[in-house]
Write a protein that holds these residues in place. Structure first.
Motif, PDB file in Angstrom:
ATOM      1  N   ILE A  52       7.624 -43.820  -5.644  1.00 42.22           N
ATOM      2  CA  ILE A  52       6.958 -42.547  -5.348  1.00 42.22           C
ATOM      3  C   ILE A  52       7.935 -41.411  -5.659  1.00 42.22           C
ATOM      4  CG2 ILE A  52       5.320 -43.290  -3.548  1.00 42.22           C
ATOM      5  CD1 ILE A  52       7.560 -42.278  -1.557  1.00 42.22           C
ATOM      6  N   LEU A  53       7.383 -40.235  -5.911  1.00 40.79           N
ATOM      7  CA  LEU A  53       8.228 -39.054  -6.066  1.00 40.79           C
ATOM      8  C   LEU A  53       8.456 -38.480  -4.682  1.00 40.79           C
ATOM      9  CD1 LEU A  53       9.594 -36.789  -7.700  1.00 40.79           C
ATOM     10  CD2 LEU A  53       7.358 -35.716  -7.932  1.00 40.79           C
ATOM     11  N   VAL A  54       9.738 -38.344  -4.300  1.00 40.29           N
ATOM     12  CA  VAL A  54      10.050 -37.856  -2.954  1.00 40.29           C
ATOM     13  C   VAL A  54      10.282 -36.358  -2.971  1.00 40.29           C
ATOM     14  CG1 VAL A  54      11.717 -37.969  -1.071  1.00 40.29           C
ATOM     15  CG2 VAL A  54      11.003 -40.061  -2.251  1.00 40.29           C
ATOM     16  N   GLU A  55      11.110 -35.922  -3.915  1.00 44.65           N
ATOM     17  CA  GLU A  55      11.490 -34.506  -3.897  1.00 44.65           C
ATOM     18  C   GLU A  55      11.754 -34.036  -5.310  1.00 44.65           C
ATOM     19  OE1 GLU A  55      14.296 -33.633  -0.903  1.00 44.65           O
ATOM     20  OE2 GLU A  55      14.546 -31.538  -1.490  1.00 44.65           O
ATOM     21  N   TYR A  56      11.360 -32.815  -5.598  1.00 48.88           N
ATOM     22  CA  TYR A  56      11.535 -32.276  -6.951  1.00 48.88           C
ATOM     23  C   TYR A  56      11.893 -30.820  -6.823  1.00 48.88           C
ATOM     24  CZ  TYR A  56      10.300 -31.045 -11.794  1.00 48.88           C
ATOM     25  OH  TYR A  56      10.311 -30.599 -13.091  1.00 48.88           O
ATOM     26  N   ASP A  57      13.079 -30.471  -7.261  1.00 45.56           N
ATOM     27  CA  ASP A  57      13.514 -29.089  -7.083  1.00 45.56           C
ATOM     28  C   ASP A  57      14.665 -28.787  -8.030  1.00 45.56           C
ATOM     29  OD1 ASP A  57      13.791 -26.506  -5.937  1.00 45.56           O
ATOM     30  OD2 ASP A  57      13.234 -27.329  -3.973  1.00 45.56           O
ATOM     31  N   GLN A  58      15.181 -27.573  -7.875  1.00 39.34           N
ATOM     32  CA  GLN A  58      16.384 -27.189  -8.605  1.00 39.34           C
ATOM     33  C   GLN A  58      17.483 -28.212  -8.298  1.00 39.34           C
ATOM     34  OE1 GLN A  58      17.147 -23.155  -7.533  1.00 39.34           O
ATOM     35  NE2 GLN A  58      18.765 -22.950  -9.050  1.00 39.34           N
ATOM     36  N   THR A  59      18.244 -28.595  -9.308  1.00 41.05           N
ATOM     37  CA  THR A  59      19.250 -29.640  -9.115  1.00 41.05           C
ATOM     38  C   THR A  59      20.218 -29.314  -7.972  1.00 41.05           C
ATOM     39  OG1 THR A  59      19.118 -30.289 -11.414  1.00 41.05           O
ATOM     40  CG2 THR A  59      21.119 -30.904 -10.249  1.00 41.05           C
ATOM     41  N   THR A  60      20.709 -28.083  -7.930  1.00 42.68           N
ATOM     42  CA  THR A  60      21.677 -27.734  -6.873  1.00 42.68           C
ATOM     43  C   THR A  60      21.057 -27.902  -5.496  1.00 42.68           C
ATOM     44  OG1 THR A  60      21.025 -25.458  -7.293  1.00 42.68           O
ATOM     45  CG2 THR A  60      23.155 -26.173  -8.170  1.00 42.68           C
ATOM     46  N   LYS A  61      19.773 -27.572  -5.398  1.00 42.36           N
ATOM     47  CA  LYS A  61      19.098 -27.710  -4.108  1.00 42.36           C
ATOM     48  C   LYS A  61      18.978 -29.184  -3.720  1.00 42.36           C
ATOM     49  CE  LYS A  61      15.722 -26.055  -1.018  1.00 42.36           C
ATOM     50  NZ  LYS A  61      15.224 -27.321  -0.618  1.00 42.36           N
ATOM     51  N   ASP A  75      18.780 -28.977 -14.991  1.00 46.79           N
ATOM     52  CA  ASP A  75      18.337 -27.778 -14.273  1.00 46.79           C
ATOM     53  C   ASP A  75      17.554 -28.192 -13.036  1.00 46.79           C
ATOM     54  OD1 ASP A  75      18.944 -25.496 -16.260  1.00 46.79           O
ATOM     55  OD2 ASP A  75      17.894 -26.979 -17.493  1.00 46.79           O
ATOM     56  N   LYS A  76      16.699 -29.181 -13.237  1.00 50.96           N
ATOM     57  CA  LYS A  76      15.856 -29.643 -12.140  1.00 50.96           C
ATOM     58  C   LYS A  76      16.012 -31.147 -11.996  1.00 50.96           C
ATOM     59  CE  LYS A  76      11.686 -27.917 -11.708  1.00 50.96           C
ATOM     60  NZ  LYS A  76      10.280 -27.713 -12.129  1.00 50.96           N
ATOM     61  N   THR A  77      15.879 -31.613 -10.769  1.00 47.74           N
ATOM     62  CA  THR A  77      16.015 -33.037 -10.518  1.00 47.74           C
ATOM     63  C   THR A  77      14.848 -33.522  -9.669  1.00 47.74           C
ATOM     64  OG1 THR A  77      18.420 -32.989 -10.665  1.00 47.74           O
ATOM     65  CG2 THR A  77      17.460 -34.811  -9.431  1.00 47.74           C
ATOM     66  N   ALA A  78      14.311 -34.660 -10.070  1.00 49.85           N
ATOM     67  CA  ALA A  78      13.251 -35.300  -9.282  1.00 49.85           C
ATOM     68  C   ALA A  78      13.837 -36.568  -8.682  1.00 49.85           C
ATOM     69  CB  ALA A  78      12.062 -35.629 -10.175  1.00 49.85           C
ATOM     70  N   PHE A  79      13.719 -36.719  -7.389  1.00 45.25           N
ATOM     71  CA  PHE A  79      14.210 -37.932  -6.753  1.00 45.25           C
ATOM     72  C   PHE A  79      13.031 -38.857  -6.461  1.00 45.25           C
ATOM     73  CE2 PHE A  79      14.990 -40.154  -2.633  1.00 45.25           C
ATOM     74  CZ  PHE A  79      15.849 -41.117  -3.142  1.00 45.25           C
ATOM     75  N   GLY A  86      13.955 -49.817  -9.434  1.00 42.82           N
ATOM     76  CA  GLY A  86      12.594 -50.172  -9.045  1.00 42.82           C
ATOM     77  C   GLY A  86      11.777 -49.001  -8.527  1.00 42.82           C
ATOM     78  N   CYS A  87      12.337 -47.772  -8.636  1.00 42.51           N
ATOM     79  CA  CYS A  87      11.594 -46.624  -8.096  1.00 42.51           C
ATOM     80  C   CYS A  87      10.608 -46.085  -9.118  1.00 42.51           C
ATOM     81  CB  CYS A  87      12.555 -45.529  -7.658  1.00 42.51           C
ATOM     82  SG  CYS A  87      13.370 -44.714  -9.033  1.00 42.51           S
ATOM     83  N   GLY A  88      10.577 -46.655 -10.316  1.00 42.08           N
ATOM     84  CA  GLY A  88       9.559 -46.249 -11.284  1.00 42.08           C
ATOM     85  C   GLY A  88       9.964 -45.104 -12.182  1.00 42.08           C
ATOM     86  N   LYS A  89      11.256 -44.709 -12.160  1.00 47.51           N
ATOM     87  CA  LYS A  89      11.641 -43.550 -12.983  1.00 47.51           C
ATOM     88  C   LYS A  89      11.542 -43.843 -14.478  1.00 47.51           C
ATOM     89  CE  LYS A  89      16.641 -44.370 -12.142  1.00 47.51           C
ATOM     90  NZ  LYS A  89      16.551 -45.728 -11.575  1.00 47.51           N
ATOM     91  N   THR A 135      16.014 -38.180   0.423  1.00 48.39           N
ATOM     92  CA  THR A 135      16.837 -37.624  -0.656  1.00 48.39           C
ATOM     93  C   THR A 135      18.266 -37.456  -0.176  1.00 48.39           C
ATOM     94  OG1 THR A 135      14.872 -36.332  -1.204  1.00 48.39           O
ATOM     95  CG2 THR A 135      16.904 -35.819  -2.396  1.00 48.39           C
ATOM     96  N   GLU A 136      18.397 -36.919   1.024  1.00 50.98           N
ATOM     97  CA  GLU A 136      19.736 -36.668   1.569  1.00 50.98           C
ATOM     98  C   GLU A 136      20.505 -37.988   1.683  1.00 50.98           C
ATOM     99  OE1 GLU A 136      19.721 -34.416   5.190  1.00 50.98           O
ATOM    100  OE2 GLU A 136      21.835 -34.884   5.551  1.00 50.98           O
TER     101      GLU A 136
END
Lengths: 297, 283
Positions: free
Chosen positions: B255-264, B236-240, B64-67, B274-275
């Motif tokens: 909503i988009l919470v966080e978007y960064d390099q996957t490892t990060k 490579d990159k992940t959007a949560f 339900g987060c809209g992904k 996200t955590e």
């Protein structure tokens, strides 16, 4: 310890409360249901049996190859078979393309409100008595221009359109959405998706609907009485004039005082009912075969 | 990652520096303030994000987060849903994807899609691949194109002797690779994958993931997944994305919470939500 007094609280063979009553009602309900089912089959068997009994003895090769009797001689139904085939065939050619396009509109293009409106309209059209359709064509075309097989076909086509359209629309809606999405996601336009993916997937169901509709209208009498009943009873392929047909032939033969004609009416009825049965079996076979190929056999 | 490689855009869309082998050097999609609603109900709100060329970008988040709603904005599949409305801007190589003179049919040719449930056509394996190219007028050397795309999708050896058989006779994993090959056959630029392995067994899943690694050198890949390990393995990159309750109590939207390099995102997320999600405390 008197064993007779000790009752086992977990004895599931004993009856408790109103078990007897529950059992009796259960038996009664299933008995009535089975009886009703048997009655429906019995009615069909009775109709088939009567027609078979009264008609079968009259049927021979000549019955299929000779036209109607003129004076006293034993006649056949060749002229009526040809007329029926021509009229039903023309009705199919007129109705099927329109019906499929209507179904495509409802299932693929119309919004939910328009779709439900057109579905209801088709159901209403489907419910219009055949005799009304006959009068409509009679008043519109036959009066002034005279009877013709083409007008008969038009009347039957009006009856066929809602049947085929509804059957097709229901089948189209059964085609999984993910197949349409797969095609659209490739950049295939909507009309091409319908033509190349949706229709081929649904073709078995569409054919089934067409065959059942053909079987239905092949037995329609009322619209043909208005449009194609005053005939020469000769073998003719002239669609611009009225042609004899099987249902109208059954009607006229059964009205005749001659016992020979009445016997011929039963035989013609047997031919008609056999045709309808065979068409229904054909429809079932098509539907089953197509389902198997869809499931990946 | 070399710090001397210039960022494409230092704005808020979350671009990263390109990899040494040159992946990520261009922005394919730039999404700003994207809101999607169905019949007036907001499903996803205010997303800003950039998809970089030849990167694998994963969208993760709870149900339900809209992904899935979001990924369907990139090839305008939401246009097919009655009552759907997309507000905001999606630029594809700088061009407005929702511009008045853009035909969604052409968009979908360039931006292919693989769906959650394998959905081959009830046709032969060969016809499944040849269908798109034939209709789109790529008629020369169809045989060769079929072979090439099936090899590309790592399916050729398994099906080369049964190309005329019905595709529905393939296993689920083979069907999904066939669907990937079918998408590749019309020469797209981007491949969108909406939970492509969620209906598959672990072995088929790992073959799909290997395939994604192979394909990212030539294609830009966007993948929705509910499987966090899968995102960690392929992206490579992940959007949560997460679900936000509306203050007026009228419902919830993504909503988009966080978007960064996957490892990060997986090891050192910035946002508490996200955590909580990646450590399994939520969702």
């Amino acid at each position: 310890m008197s064993s007779a007094q000790i009752t086992d609280p977990y004895d599931i063979t004993a009856s408790s409360n109103n078990l007897g009553r529950r059992r009796r009602i259960q038996k009664l309900v299933s008995f009535v249901a089975i009886l009703s089912a048997a009655l429906a089959v019995a009615l069909l068997a009775l109709v088939l049996g009567t027609v078979l009994f009264k008609g079968l003895s009259q049927i021979d090769t000549a019955f299929f190859t000779k036209p109607a009797a003129l004076f006293g001689e034993k006649g056949g139904i060749a002229d009526a078979l040809i007329g029926s085939a021509l009229i039903v065939g023309m009705a199919m050619i007129m109705a099927v393309p329109i019906a499929i396009l209507v179904a495509i509109y409802i299932a693929e293009y119309a919004g939910p409100k328009a779709a439900s409106f057109f579905r209801v309209m088709l159901d209403v059209l489907n419910g219009v008595p055949a005799i009304i359709v006959g009068i409509f064509i009679y008043g519109l075309l036959v009066v002034g221009k005279g009877q013709s097989a083409i007008y008969g076909a038009m009347a039957l086509a009006i009856l066929m359109i809602p049947m085929v359209a509804r059957a097709t629309q229901e089948i189209l809606e059964l085609v999984p959405r993910h197949l349409r999405e797969a095609s659209l996601a490739l950049g295939v336009p909507r009309w091409r998706t319908v033509y190349s993916i949706v229709l081929p997937t649904a073709i078995g169901g569409i054919l089934t609907g067409v065959v059942i509709a053909v079987a239905r209208v092949a037995g329609e009498t009322a619209p043909l009485l208005f449009t194609s009943s005053i005939t020469q009873n000769q073998i003719s392929f002239d669609i611009h004039n009225a042609l004899p047909t099987l249902p109208v032939r059954i009607f006229t033969l059964s009205e005749s005082p001659s016992p020979d004609d009445q016997a011929a009416a039963w035989a013609a009825a047997l031919v008609l009912i056999a045709f309808v049965l065979v068409m229904n079996i054909v429809a079932k076979v098509i539907a089953n075969r197509k389902r198997r190929s869809l499931e990946g056999g | 990652m070399s710090m001397t490689t210039p960022r494409i855009d230092s704005g808020k869309l979350g671009e990263l520096a390109a990899t040494p082998d040159g992946r990520g050097a261009e922005t394919v999609f730039a999404v700003s303030d994207l809101t999607v609603s169905y019949s007036g109900n907001v499903a996803l709100k205010g997303v800003d994000l950039a998809i970089q060329k030849n990167f694998v970008t994963a969208f993760i988040g709870p149900s339900g987060c809209g992904k899935s709603t979001f990924i369907r904005c990139f090839n305008r599949m939401n246009d097919l849903v009655p009552g759907a409305r997309v507000d905001g801007e999606v630029l594809y190589h700088g061009r407005d994807l929702y511009g008045a003179n853009v035909d969604p049919v052409e968009v979908r040719r360039r931006i292919g899609m693989v769906f959650q449930k394998p959905n081959p056509f009830p046709k032969s394996i060969y016809d499944n691949i040849a269908f798109g190219p034939r209709i789109l007028g790529m008629k020369q050397d169809i045989d060769e194109r079929v072979e090439r795309t099936l090899k590309h999708a790592a399916l050729w050896d398994e099906v080369k002797d049964r190309l005329k058989e019905n595709a529905l006779g393939l296993s689920g994993g083979q069907q999904q690779r066939l669907c990937i090959a079918r998408a590749l056959a019309v020469e797209p630029d981007v491949i969108l994958m909406d939970e492509p392995a969620s209906a598959l067994d672990p072995i088929s899943t790992s073959r799909i993931e290997d395939l994604i690694h192979e394909l990212k050198n030539e294609y830009t890949i966007v993948i929705v997944t509910h499987n966090m390990q899968q995102a960690a393995r392929v992206a490579d990159k992940t959007a949560f994305f997460s679900v936000e309750l509306r203050e007026d109590g009228s419902g919830r939207h993504g909503i988009l919470v966080e978007y960064d390099q996957t490892t990060k995102v997986f090891t050192n997320p910035t946002d508490k939500r996200t955590e909580d999600y990646v450590t399994g405390r939520f969702g």
